[in-house]
Design a protein around this motif. Structure first.
Motif, PDB file in Angstrom:
ATOM      1  N   ALA A  99      -3.163  10.995  19.397  1.00  0.00           N
ATOM      2  CA  ALA A  99      -2.242  10.921  18.262  1.00  0.00           C
ATOM      3  C   ALA A  99      -2.986  11.051  16.941  1.00  0.00           C
ATOM      4  O   ALA A  99      -4.159  10.691  16.827  1.00  0.00           O
ATOM      5  CB  ALA A  99      -1.472   9.604  18.295  1.00  0.00           C
ATOM      6  N   SER A 100      -2.276  11.555  15.943  1.00  0.00           N
ATOM      7  CA  SER A 100      -2.843  11.626  14.606  1.00  0.00           C
ATOM      8  C   SER A 100      -2.278  10.491  13.761  1.00  0.00           C
ATOM      9  O   SER A 100      -1.164  10.004  13.998  1.00  0.00           O
ATOM     10  CB  SER A 100      -2.533  12.978  13.955  1.00  0.00           C
ATOM     11  N   PHE A 101      -3.043  10.073  12.773  1.00  0.00           N
ATOM     12  CA  PHE A 101      -2.709   8.884  11.993  1.00  0.00           C
ATOM     13  C   PHE A 101      -2.799   9.174  10.501  1.00  0.00           C
ATOM     14  O   PHE A 101      -3.641   9.948  10.051  1.00  0.00           O
ATOM     15  CB  PHE A 101      -3.671   7.737  12.329  1.00  0.00           C
ATOM     16  N   GLY A 102      -1.929   8.515   9.749  1.00  0.00           N
ATOM     17  CA  GLY A 102      -2.068   8.466   8.302  1.00  0.00           C
ATOM     18  C   GLY A 102      -2.901   7.256   7.933  1.00  0.00           C
ATOM     19  O   GLY A 102      -2.850   6.216   8.596  1.00  0.00           O
ATOM     20  N   ILE A 103      -3.678   7.382   6.865  1.00  0.00           N
ATOM     21  CA  ILE A 103      -4.595   6.319   6.460  1.00  0.00           C
ATOM     22  C   ILE A 103      -4.414   6.054   4.969  1.00  0.00           C
ATOM     23  O   ILE A 103      -4.358   6.988   4.173  1.00  0.00           O
ATOM     24  CB  ILE A 103      -6.058   6.704   6.750  1.00  0.00           C
ATOM     25  N   ARG A 104      -4.340   4.769   4.604  1.00  0.00           N
ATOM     26  CA  ARG A 104      -4.282   4.427   3.195  1.00  0.00           C
ATOM     27  C   ARG A 104      -4.853   3.030   2.983  1.00  0.00           C
ATOM     28  O   ARG A 104      -4.961   2.232   3.914  1.00  0.00           O
ATOM     29  CB  ARG A 104      -2.854   4.512   2.664  1.00  0.00           C
ATOM     30  N   TRP A 105      -5.224   2.747   1.748  1.00  0.00           N
ATOM     31  CA  TRP A 105      -5.726   1.445   1.347  1.00  0.00           C
ATOM     32  C   TRP A 105      -4.628   0.678   0.614  1.00  0.00           C
ATOM     33  O   TRP A 105      -3.812   1.262  -0.103  1.00  0.00           O
ATOM     34  CB  TRP A 105      -6.904   1.580   0.382  1.00  0.00           C
ATOM     35  N   ILE A 106      -4.639  -0.656   0.740  1.00  0.00           N
ATOM     36  CA  ILE A 106      -3.813  -1.536  -0.076  1.00  0.00           C
ATOM     37  C   ILE A 106      -4.738  -2.566  -0.728  1.00  0.00           C
ATOM     38  O   ILE A 106      -5.580  -3.172  -0.058  1.00  0.00           O
ATOM     39  CB  ILE A 106      -2.736  -2.253   0.742  1.00  0.00           C
ATOM     40  N   ASN A 107      -4.581  -2.738  -2.022  1.00  0.00           N
ATOM     41  CA  ASN A 107      -5.362  -3.725  -2.754  1.00  0.00           C
ATOM     42  C   ASN A 107      -4.697  -5.091  -2.599  1.00  0.00           C
ATOM     43  O   ASN A 107      -3.579  -5.297  -3.077  1.00  0.00           O
ATOM     44  CB  ASN A 107      -5.432  -3.335  -4.235  1.00  0.00           C
ATOM     45  N   PRO A 108      -5.351  -6.070  -1.946  1.00  0.00           N
ATOM     46  CA  PRO A 108      -4.707  -7.372  -1.713  1.00  0.00           C
ATOM     47  C   PRO A 108      -4.559  -8.206  -2.974  1.00  0.00           C
ATOM     48  O   PRO A 108      -3.883  -9.234  -2.944  1.00  0.00           O
ATOM     49  CB  PRO A 108      -5.640  -8.049  -0.704  1.00  0.00           C
ATOM     50  N   ALA A 109      -5.164  -7.762  -4.074  1.00  0.00           N
ATOM     51  CA  ALA A 109      -5.021  -8.481  -5.338  1.00  0.00           C
ATOM     52  C   ALA A 109      -3.871  -7.963  -6.182  1.00  0.00           C
ATOM     53  O   ALA A 109      -3.379  -8.677  -7.059  1.00  0.00           O
ATOM     54  CB  ALA A 109      -6.322  -8.393  -6.144  1.00  0.00           C
ATOM     55  N   THR A 110      -3.426  -6.739  -5.917  1.00  0.00           N
ATOM     56  CA  THR A 110      -2.400  -6.135  -6.770  1.00  0.00           C
ATOM     57  C   THR A 110      -1.255  -5.495  -6.002  1.00  0.00           C
ATOM     58  O   THR A 110      -0.186  -5.260  -6.563  1.00  0.00           O
ATOM     59  CB  THR A 110      -3.025  -5.048  -7.658  1.00  0.00           C
ATOM     60  N   GLY A 111      -1.474  -5.170  -4.728  1.00  0.00           N
ATOM     61  CA  GLY A 111      -0.489  -4.423  -3.959  1.00  0.00           C
ATOM     62  C   GLY A 111      -0.576  -2.924  -4.191  1.00  0.00           C
ATOM     63  O   GLY A 111       0.156  -2.160  -3.560  1.00  0.00           O
ATOM     64  N   GLU A 112      -1.481  -2.486  -5.073  1.00  0.00           N
ATOM     65  CA  GLU A 112      -1.642  -1.060  -5.330  1.00  0.00           C
ATOM     66  C   GLU A 112      -2.088  -0.343  -4.062  1.00  0.00           C
ATOM     67  O   GLU A 112      -2.890  -0.875  -3.295  1.00  0.00           O
ATOM     68  CB  GLU A 112      -2.687  -0.849  -6.425  1.00  0.00           C
ATOM     69  N   GLU A 113      -1.557   0.864  -3.854  1.00  0.00           N
ATOM     70  CA  GLU A 113      -1.892   1.633  -2.664  1.00  0.00           C
ATOM     71  C   GLU A 113      -2.633   2.912  -3.039  1.00  0.00           C
ATOM     72  O   GLU A 113      -2.295   3.557  -4.029  1.00  0.00           O
ATOM     73  CB  GLU A 113      -0.627   1.976  -1.881  1.00  0.00           C
ATOM     74  N   PHE A 114      -3.641   3.234  -2.229  1.00  0.00           N
ATOM     75  CA  PHE A 114      -4.380   4.491  -2.365  1.00  0.00           C
ATOM     76  C   PHE A 114      -4.173   5.318  -1.112  1.00  0.00           C
ATOM     77  O   PHE A 114      -4.411   4.840   0.007  1.00  0.00           O
ATOM     78  CB  PHE A 114      -5.880   4.230  -2.550  1.00  0.00           C
ATOM     79  N   PHE A 115      -3.699   6.517  -1.303  1.00  0.00           N
ATOM     80  CA  PHE A 115      -3.589   7.466  -0.197  1.00  0.00           C
ATOM     81  C   PHE A 115      -4.972   7.976   0.164  1.00  0.00           C
ATOM     82  O   PHE A 115      -5.793   8.271  -0.690  1.00  0.00           O
ATOM     83  CB  PHE A 115      -2.695   8.631  -0.633  1.00  0.00           C
ATOM     84  N   VAL A 116      -5.246   8.087   1.453  1.00  0.00           N
ATOM     85  CA  VAL A 116      -6.518   8.640   1.923  1.00  0.00           C
ATOM     86  C   VAL A 116      -6.285   9.962   2.622  1.00  0.00           C
ATOM     87  O   VAL A 116      -6.807  10.996   2.215  1.00  0.00           O
ATOM     88  CB  VAL A 116      -7.254   7.655   2.863  1.00  0.00           C
ATOM     89  N   ALA A 117      -5.486   9.955   3.690  1.00  0.00           N
ATOM     90  CA  ALA A 117      -5.312  11.183   4.459  1.00  0.00           C
ATOM     91  C   ALA A 117      -4.114  11.068   5.376  1.00  0.00           C
ATOM     92  O   ALA A 117      -3.733   9.975   5.798  1.00  0.00           O
ATOM     93  CB  ALA A 117      -6.563  11.484   5.281  1.00  0.00           C
ATOM     94  N   ASP A 118      -3.534  12.205   5.706  1.00  0.00           N
ATOM     95  CA  ASP A 118      -2.527  12.322   6.756  1.00  0.00           C
ATOM     96  C   ASP A 118      -3.157  13.063   7.932  1.00  0.00           C
ATOM     97  O   ASP A 118      -4.150  13.777   7.780  1.00  0.00           O
ATOM     98  CB  ASP A 118      -1.312  13.124   6.270  1.00  0.00           C
ATOM     99  N   ASP A 119      -2.553  12.899   9.099  1.00  0.00           N
ATOM    100  CA  ASP A 119      -2.895  13.728  10.260  1.00  0.00           C
ATOM    101  C   ASP A 119      -4.380  13.675  10.605  1.00  0.00           C
ATOM    102  O   ASP A 119      -5.009  14.688  10.893  1.00  0.00           O
ATOM    103  CB  ASP A 119      -2.486  15.191  10.020  1.00  0.00           C
TER     104      ASP A 119
END
Length: 508
Positions: free
Chosen positions: A465-485
């Motif tokens: 399977a392929s996966f999407g990957i992202r970061w979440i900042n636990p201090a702010t809830g801000e999200e950073f996209f990393v990659a799809d597929d």
């Protein structure tokens, strides 16, 4: 322990049933991103956002993490339908409609005795709005001499647990105020997790008053008075070893019970269970870094495994999670925000306790603040502290990402290959915690300190399977996209610059 006193070290998901009405998952379309030349892993030029991702199972490339535009704001945990019961696998909780329930609580231990109804409403509403799902409170003030905020005493004589003081004709008394606080929690969708008689770190609260003659009678009274409240849980004990070893009884006043209170606690627990008209889950609040499995593990009322940790919560939760008798594990307490004695935790360390507990398998996590627990001056302002805000971010992450069963990952587990570079050193800031979602649907990883990159083996979750990957900042809830597929055994994910810790989300 609340109050920062050392002792034997004396002493903080409800899922919306209408799940289809939730905002759509944070889908992110494939974006065109800036490309850099690859001159070895160390030769990647990192942009101002400070990270990168390489899916080496596909054509070599580097995707710069960047904020997710127009992503819906994550909603915190929603109100539950009571009562709460154990899930089918006994690892977690479900509400009355079968939806997963995560217990995220604050510890205003003395709220019932020291707050007016107006103040209690302020507290409970603020915590509901921040995504908490429970409040842990002592039915009786920590000080056996204390009356409540309205001048009502709980008993006809101090410590007479079998002689509650009741107003005539169901008038206003100590116990009607307890009922009002419970019912207010229910209206706000909060579990009222109640300690019947806080034992105290050295037995300096109510432990000495608990006897073979009154323990069962007190439990029966509480069950008769509150056994029909579907949002009530019971947490017996209170920062105490129920045996007579160590410091468990050193603070008991002369002339009171200084012996073990194991049998007395069992009698109280059995009376509470037998008299309840609805499901009311129960556990025991231990002394720090101990377990009470040997004392109460065979009791029918002991529904939830109890963990009470130092700064490093993971090993204590993991030890309870690994027991042959499977129960949900709750981190009933760890170290509080705003301590003025060692160890004094910074904001990152306070939230790390919660995230490491989650990654070790906790079905419940409890946060605390020094001013809130004691209802001390400044408690209202403390409701909006930075660390309590971090618990709101955790609530939203659990609601959106962890509503299904989570399985802890460790170096000894079969899925440890998820992070080929390992999980750091337990008990240090290099420690990395991870949980996988059922059926290989993904994983959550908590990284406790900045690093240049982290390598992920998605085949540990699913071979193809392929996966999407992202970061979440636990201090702010801000999200950073990393990659799809992304798929493969060597996916390198760069670190967003300036973050002190982070949650990596890997989802199909």
């Amino acid at each position: 322990m609340p109050g920062g006193q050392p002792a034997a070290e004396r002493v903080e998901p409800v899922i919306d049933p209408a799940r289809a009405a939730r905002p759509a998952r944070r889908g992110v379309s494939r974006r065109e991103v800036i490309r850099w030349g690859l001159i070895g892993v160390g030769g990647l030029a990192v942009g101002g956002l400070g990270g990168f991702a390489i899916g080496r199972s596909t054509a070599p490339s580097a995707d710069a993490p960047h904020p997710i535009a127009d992503a819906p704001t994550a909603a915190p945990l929603a109100a539950a339908a009571f009562p709460i019961s154990l899930s089918a696998d006994a690892r977690g909780f479900v509400d009355a409609e079968g939806s997963p329930f995560f217990y995220l609580a604050d510890t205003p231990w003395n709220a019932i005795s020291r707050m007016t109804r107006e103040s209690f409403t302020t507290l409970a509403t603020a915590r509901r709005d921040s995504g908490f799902t429970g409040l842990q409170m002592s039915v009786l003030d920590f000080d056996p001499r204390a009356e409540n905020a309205y001048g009502h005493a709980p008993f006809a004589e101090r410590g007479a647990l079998d002689d509650p003081l009741l107003a005539e004709d169901d008038g206003d008394d100590y116990w009607s105020h307890v009922a009002w606080c419970i019912d207010t929690c229910a209206e706000l969708g909060l579990v009222a997790c109640l300690v019947p008689s806080w034992y105290g770190g050295w037995g300096d609260s109510w432990r000495g008053y608990v006897t073979a003659d009154n323990a069962g009678a007190y439990g029966a009274f509480l069950a008769d008075r509150f056994g029909d409240r579907a949002n009530v849980w019971w947490l017996l004990g209170g920062d105490n070893d129920p045996s007579d070893e160590g410091d468990a009884t050193s603070g008991v006043p002369g002339g009171l019970n200084r012996g073990p209170v194991i049998e007395e606690t069992i009698a109280m627990g059995r009376a509470l269970r037998e008299g309840a008209a609805v499901t009311q889950l129960m556990s025991y609040h231990t002394a720090r870094r101990m377990t009470v499995e040997e004392y109460f593990g065979g009791e029918d009322w002991y529904d939830i495994s109890a963990a009470y940790s130092g700064e490093d919560s993971a090993p204590y939760v993991a030890a309870e999670y690994a027991r042959p008798t499977v129960r949900p594990v709750v981190l009933w307490e760890s170290y509080y925000e705003a301590r003025d004695t060692e160890p004094m935790l910074d904001r990152r360390a306070v939230r790390a306790q919660a995230y490491h507990a989650l990654m070790a398998g906790a079905a419940g996590i409890v946060y605390g603040h020094e001013l809130v627990y004691a209802v001390a001056d400044g408690w209202v302002e403390a409701l909006a502290s930075e660390s309590s805000g971090d618990m709101g971010v955790l609530s939203a992450i659990i609601a959106d990402e962890a509503s299904e069963p989570l399985v802890p990952v460790s170096d000894a587990a079969g899925t440890s290959a998820l992070l080929p570079d390992g999980y750091g050193t337990p008990g240090t800031t290099s420690s990395v915690g991870a949980v996988t979602l059922s059926d290989g649907r993904g994983a959550l990883v908590y990284v406790n300190e900045p690093r240049s990159q982290i390598t992920v083996d998605t085949t540990a979750l699913h071979p193809t399977a392929s996966f999407g990957i992202r970061w979440i900042n636990p201090a702010t809830g801000e999200e950073f996209f990393v990659a799809d597929d992304r798929t493969g055994d060597d996916v390198s994910v760069g670190w967003p610059s300036t973050w002190s810790d982070a949650v990596l989300v890997i989802r199909r």
